[in-house]
Enzyme design. Structure first.
Site, mmCIF file in Angstrom:
data_model
loop_
_atom_site.group_PDB
_atom_site.id
_atom_site.type_symbol
_atom_site.label_atom_id
_atom_site.label_comp_id
_atom_site.label_asym_id
_atom_site.label_seq_id
_atom_site.Cartn_x
_atom_site.Cartn_y
_atom_site.Cartn_z
ATOM 1 N N CYS A 1 6.403 20.337 30.376
ATOM 2 C CA CYS A 1 6.848 20.752 31.715
ATOM 3 C C CYS A 1 7.758 21.972 31.698
ATOM 4 O O CYS A 1 8.094 22.514 32.750
ATOM 5 C CB CYS A 1 7.542 19.596 32.424
ATOM 6 S SG CYS A 1 9.122 19.171 31.682
ATOM 7 N N CYS B 1 10.846 21.416 27.082
ATOM 8 C CA CYS B 1 9.724 20.487 26.933
ATOM 9 C C CYS B 1 8.412 21.274 26.842
ATOM 10 O O CYS B 1 8.135 22.109 27.709
ATOM 11 C CB CYS B 1 9.688 19.534 28.124
ATOM 12 S SG CYS B 1 8.207 18.518 28.155
ATOM 13 N N TYR C 1 7.279 -17.786 -6.108
ATOM 14 C CA TYR C 1 6.880 -17.396 -7.457
ATOM 15 C C TYR C 1 7.769 -17.915 -8.579
ATOM 16 O O TYR C 1 7.473 -17.729 -9.737
ATOM 17 C CB TYR C 1 6.664 -15.882 -7.574
ATOM 18 C CG TYR C 1 7.805 -14.996 -7.130
ATOM 19 C CD1 TYR C 1 9.027 -15.013 -7.788
ATOM 20 C CD2 TYR C 1 7.642 -14.128 -6.063
ATOM 21 C CE1 TYR C 1 10.062 -14.191 -7.386
ATOM 22 C CE2 TYR C 1 8.678 -13.294 -5.657
ATOM 23 C CZ TYR C 1 9.886 -13.344 -6.320
ATOM 24 O OH TYR C 1 10.906 -12.528 -5.913
ATOM 25 N N CYS D 1 12.797 14.882 26.726
ATOM 26 C CA CYS D 1 12.622 15.575 27.979
ATOM 27 C C CYS D 1 13.138 14.603 29.035
ATOM 28 O O CYS D 1 12.774 13.427 29.024
ATOM 29 C CB CYS D 1 11.144 15.873 28.228
ATOM 30 S SG CYS D 1 10.837 16.442 29.899
ATOM 31 N N ASP E 1 4.385 -6.977 -1.560
ATOM 32 C CA ASP E 1 5.319 -5.990 -1.031
ATOM 33 C C ASP E 1 5.997 -6.519 0.227
ATOM 34 O O ASP E 1 5.548 -6.293 1.344
ATOM 35 C CB ASP E 1 4.550 -4.690 -0.732
ATOM 36 C CG ASP E 1 5.482 -3.507 -0.650
ATOM 37 O OD1 ASP E 1 6.655 -3.647 -1.044
ATOM 38 O OD2 ASP E 1 5.042 -2.446 -0.192
ATOM 39 N N LYS F 1 2.069 -8.311 -7.198
ATOM 40 C CA LYS F 1 3.425 -8.024 -6.713
ATOM 41 C C LYS F 1 3.325 -7.837 -5.201
ATOM 42 O O LYS F 1 2.725 -6.876 -4.710
ATOM 43 C CB LYS F 1 3.964 -6.761 -7.384
ATOM 44 C CG LYS F 1 5.405 -6.488 -7.043
ATOM 45 C CD LYS F 1 5.933 -5.360 -7.908
ATOM 46 C CE LYS F 1 7.403 -5.111 -7.682
ATOM 47 N NZ LYS F 1 7.739 -4.805 -6.289
ATOM 48 N N GLU G 1 0.647 -11.652 -12.062
ATOM 49 C CA GLU G 1 0.665 -12.035 -10.635
ATOM 50 C C GLU G 1 0.631 -10.777 -9.795
ATOM 51 O O GLU G 1 1.076 -9.724 -10.250
ATOM 52 C CB GLU G 1 1.976 -12.777 -10.307
ATOM 53 C CG GLU G 1 2.135 -14.075 -11.030
ATOM 54 C CD GLU G 1 3.557 -14.638 -10.908
ATOM 55 O OE1 GLU G 1 4.306 -14.251 -9.986
ATOM 56 O OE2 GLU G 1 3.922 -15.459 -11.756
ATOM 57 N N CYS H 1 7.984 15.110 34.654
ATOM 58 C CA CYS H 1 7.204 15.747 33.581
ATOM 59 C C CYS H 1 5.840 15.053 33.491
ATOM 60 O O CYS H 1 5.758 13.818 33.452
ATOM 61 C CB CYS H 1 7.947 15.616 32.258
ATOM 62 S SG CYS H 1 6.961 16.124 30.836
ATOM 63 N N LYS I 1 3.208 -0.985 -11.609
ATOM 64 C CA LYS I 1 3.020 -0.550 -10.217
ATOM 65 C C LYS I 1 1.759 0.290 -10.021
ATOM 66 O O LYS I 1 1.317 0.974 -10.941
ATOM 67 C CB LYS I 1 4.227 0.303 -9.786
ATOM 68 C CG LYS I 1 5.557 -0.395 -9.884
ATOM 69 C CD LYS I 1 5.872 -1.213 -8.669
ATOM 70 C CE LYS I 1 6.218 -0.367 -7.484
ATOM 71 N NZ LYS I 1 7.652 -0.299 -7.233
HETATM 72 S S1 IVH Z 1 9.440 -12.075 -10.234
HETATM 73 C C1 IVH Z 1 13.558 -11.983 -12.336
HETATM 74 N N1 IVH Z 1 7.090 -12.112 -9.079
HETATM 75 O O1 IVH Z 1 9.439 -7.577 -6.660
HETATM 76 C C2 IVH Z 1 12.189 -11.709 -11.842
HETATM 77 N N2 IVH Z 1 8.778 -10.707 -8.180
HETATM 78 O O2 IVH Z 1 11.078 -5.276 -8.052
HETATM 79 C C3 IVH Z 1 12.105 -11.790 -10.407
HETATM 80 N N3 IVH Z 1 8.111 -9.474 -6.167
HETATM 81 O O3 IVH Z 1 12.668 -8.209 -5.686
HETATM 82 C C4 IVH Z 1 10.903 -11.237 -9.801
HETATM 83 N N4 IVH Z 1 6.054 -10.277 -6.047
HETATM 84 O O4 IVH Z 1 11.016 -9.778 -4.669
HETATM 85 C C5 IVH Z 1 8.333 -11.587 -9.073
HETATM 86 N N5 IVH Z 1 4.984 -12.261 -8.114
HETATM 87 C C6 IVH Z 1 6.217 -11.752 -8.117
HETATM 88 C C7 IVH Z 1 6.654 -10.829 -7.136
HETATM 89 C C8 IVH Z 1 7.938 -10.318 -7.215
HETATM 90 C C9 IVH Z 1 6.955 -9.471 -5.481
HETATM 91 C C10 IVH Z 1 9.295 -8.670 -5.813
HETATM 92 C C11 IVH Z 1 10.590 -9.409 -5.939
HETATM 93 C C12 IVH Z 1 11.581 -8.457 -6.536
HETATM 94 C C13 IVH Z 1 10.794 -7.207 -6.695
HETATM 95 C C14 IVH Z 1 11.125 -6.628 -8.056
#
Ligand code: IVH
Length: 678
Positions: free
Chosen positions: A418, A415, A230, A433, A123, A121, A119, A438, A321
């Site tokens: 000025c 400043c 998720y 400032c 942010d 991740k 999946e 100014c 990551k």
């Molecule tokens: S699963 C126990 N799936 O990433 C497993 N987490 O560093 C729980 N996050 O705080 C996480 N996308 O908020 C999972 N598709 C995804 C995610 C995800 C973002 C975040 C999550 C967690 C952080 C982990």
């Protein structure tokens, strides 16, 4: 009860229709209903609910935005802790992870191929949502994973989070996922914050987390947070068979009405996971939200259970990551910018580098604390980072590469524009400032005054404003109104025609309402929303100028810091002089009273008090107001008990809420036109 049965049925029907339309729009991204139809049905439901308050339910689509700001959030313990994820940064580390879980699971009898779900991740910020008997009862932040904050009021405003589930028979379910700010919204919020003289958010994650912790749910609602679910934990029924795998869980979440990120993929080997990771490394830059990696999960819940958790992480999942885009470059100069609020912002001017598809040659260093913390010096080789839409920042200095003759950077004591001494108040990170005349501050103030959301003076660009200040044609925003075509013609590339256009654009801005004037004054913390809130309560500048700090703080949505800033602003003699001049110049410093009716009095309208809010389908708000006034009606800017009708368009905010509370009749544009006999 029998008497209201048809209404009950209609209410239920309306809720279903609205829920489906909202689901199609916010979850599926595939609208099925025209906005105007949605608005009409929504209003019909609102009217019925006003008539029968006892029939209002917590999951009604009208109940998303709460009425009162919270004073604080309560800490709550998570039923099941929210674990974080172990990180891997390349495919090799991913293979190590696989070897580890395989060894732990079946040391003597190795398992064959397994399925993984990969999946994106997202942010953002993690959220845990509890539904009891299908209805959302609680939304809690991750916090430290064990204790989080109850932010249910705010969670309810997120349109892609269902208030009730499309699924019967589950006593209790906890759904977890990620709230995030779409990049578009993130950019917009930062632009607004910049305009209001507030510190911008460094990235969408901070902005999402900051938004979730806003005490006023109306602000949260405006920020348009989104949510991808998720995972789920069901209790109170035999959940065996409902979902046995992560894949099925994601399908189930979708059925229940959640938005699930649709880029997930079932993989049959780590090699397939690796391909997915590679693919999204570049493709993620085209997504409308930020991702910082891929989450790899074992698909089978049975295997997940067998593996369990370490102190911090599940053993059955890992975050693969993406390295944030970073590059080394050299600091050639540190310049100091002076903004509208007088804040001195140091900027690193660097040798240009390519990052995330753009050339970066400047990065903000925020303030002197930040510079001291990183010890950035002219001549240093530094690592700059920029990911997606994020503002470039210097993350660290490679001290090994530092030339021998460098000096620590010291913030100027005067400043740079000025030359007057600057101040840094104790407890503040910002150096300012404070010279009211100014040139840098003045330029910033005028740019703000003429900007679109303020007085909206067309044709007044940054260059022109700088010239006006440098040539000393204006010393305050009020001076703009004394400009004549002759005086303007002395400027570079300014012809008679253009000058005439500008003079009339400036004159036109005198019609802009009091709320925009207040916003245009650029008082710290008074963005356009706060200006609107303040002018609804303080309908004239005299009332606001005379208000006690506690009166200002009493306005719904206005906190102590804002109140203090407004109060102080009106106590400064130079600001008082400015207000007097604006009064003489006849800018709108009061909520306009309806002018005398000029058209034929319409008995439906004459003598009635109207408020117009939101975006109407065809008329501009000002046009609607004018039509009402011509028919003998009165238009005010704020809703009170005296208001007879609220004319409502799309995205109506506080006025609609207030009208609901006071039980004021609402009209759509079509209904208004009907009343007007148009
Ligand atoms: S699963 C126990 N799936 O990433 C497993 N987490 O560093 C729980 N996050 O705080 C996480 N996308 O908020 C999972 N598709 C995804 C995610 C995800 C973002 C975040 C999550 C967690 C952080 C982990």
């Amino acid at each position: 009860m029998t008497q209201i049965q048809p209404e009950m049925k209609r209410i239920e029907e309306l809720r279903q229709l609205l829920k489906q339309a909202s689901y199609a729009y916010y979850v599926l991204d595939a609208p099925t209903m025209e906005d105007t139809v949605y608005d009409r049905l929504y209003r019909e439901l609102q009217e019925l609910e006003i008539k029968y308050p006892e029939l209002v339910t917590a999951d009604s689509p009208t109940q998303r935005v709460g009425e009162r700001p919270a004073t604080h959030f309560t800490s709550v313990r998570h039923n099941i802790p929210l674990y974080s994820l172990e990180n891997a940064f390349n495919v090799e580390e991913l293979q190590n992870w696989e070897q580890r879980w395989r060894r732990q699971l079946t040391p003597s009898n190795p398992l064959g191929d397994v399925e993984y779900v990969a999946e994106l991740k997202i942010d953002g910020a993690a959220l845990a949502l509890t539904y009891e008997n299908g209805v959302l009862v609680r939304g809690v932040t991750r916090g430290d994973g064990v204790m989080g904050e109850d932010i249910t009021q705010n969670v309810r405003t997120i349109r892609s989070i269902p208030l009730s589930l499309n699924f019967d028979g589950i006593e209790k379910i906890e759904v977890r996922g990620e709230t995030f700010l779409p990049l578009e919204v993130f950019k917009q919020i930062n632009q607004e914050r910049q305009k209001a003289g507030e510190q911008v958010f460094a990235n969408p994650r901070n902005a999402a987390a900051g938004t979730l912790r806003q005490l006023d749910p109306r602000i949260v609602a405006r920020r348009r947070l989104d949510f991808f679910a998720y995972t789920l934990h069901i209790s109170g029924m035999d959940d065996a068979g409902i979902a046995n795998t992560q894949w099925e869980a994601l399908e189930l979440l979708q059925k229940m009405g959640f938005r699930v990120n649709l880029q997930h993929k079932l993989c049959h080997s780590l090699a397939e996971v690796g391909e997915y990771y590679q693919y999204w490394d570049t493709e993620r830059l085209n997504l409308p939200y930020m991702t910082d990696g891929v989450v790899v999960k074992l698909n089978s819940f049975k295997l997940q259970e067998q593996l369990g958790f370490t102190q911090k992480f599940p053993r059955w999942a890992v975050a693969l990551k993406y390295a944030a885009e970073e590059a080394p470059t050299r600091v050639e100069k540190i310049t100091v910018n002076v903004g509208r609020t007088g804040a001195l912002t140091p900027l690193a001017e660097m040798l240009p580098v390519q990052l995330a598809g753009t050339t970066v040659s400047r990065a903000t260093l925020h303030n002197s604390d930040r510079i001291a913390q990183l010890d950035i010096r002219i001549g240093d080789t530094v690592i700059v980072r920029k990911a997606g839409e994020i503002i470039p920042e210097v993350v660290r200095v490679i001290t090994e590469l530092r030339p021998s003759d460098t000096q620590p950077f010291v913030m100027p004591t005067h400043c740079p524009v000025c030359g007057q001494p600057v101040v840094r108040e104790s407890g503040e990170a910002v150096t300012r400032c404070v010279n009211a005349s100014c040139a840098a501050i003045l330029k910033g103030e005028i740019e703000h005054w003429v900007s679109r959301d303020a007085l909206d003076i067309k044709g007044m660009g940054e260059k022109l404003v700088h010239q006006l200040v440098d040539k000393e044609l204006v010393h305050s925003v009020a001076d703009l109104y004394d400009l004549t075509t002759e005086r303007l013609c002395v400027l570079e590339r300014m012809g008679q025609k253009l000058a005439e256009k500008l003079v009339s654009a400036i004159a036109l801005s005198k019609n802009k309402p009091w709320s925009r004037v207040l916003y245009g004054l650029g008082i710290r913390h008074v963005g356009s929303v706060n200006a609107q809130l303040l002018t609804e309560k303080f309908t004239t500048v005299e009332l606001l100028a005379a208000a006690k700090q506690s009166d200002i703080e009493g306005v719904y949505g206005i906190g102590a810091e804002i109140a203090q800033s407004v109060y102080d602003w009106f106590r400064t003699p130079a600001n008082q002089t400015l207000i007097s001049r604006l009064q003489v110049l006849e800018l709108q410093l009061a909520t306009t009273e309806a002018p005398k009716a000029v058209g034929v009095n319409n008995p439906n309208i004459a003598g009635k008090i109207f408020v117009v809010t939101g975006t109407l389908p065809t008329l501009k708000r000002d046009e609607a107001k004018e039509l009402i006034q011509q028919a003998g009606g009165k238009v005010t800017d704020s809703v009170s008990k005296k208001t007879d009708f609220l004319v409502v368009g799309a995205d109506a905010g506080s006025k609609l809420e207030k009208a609901q509370t006071l039980g004021i009749a609402q009209l759509s544009e079509a209904q208004l036109l009907e009343l007007l006999g148009e």
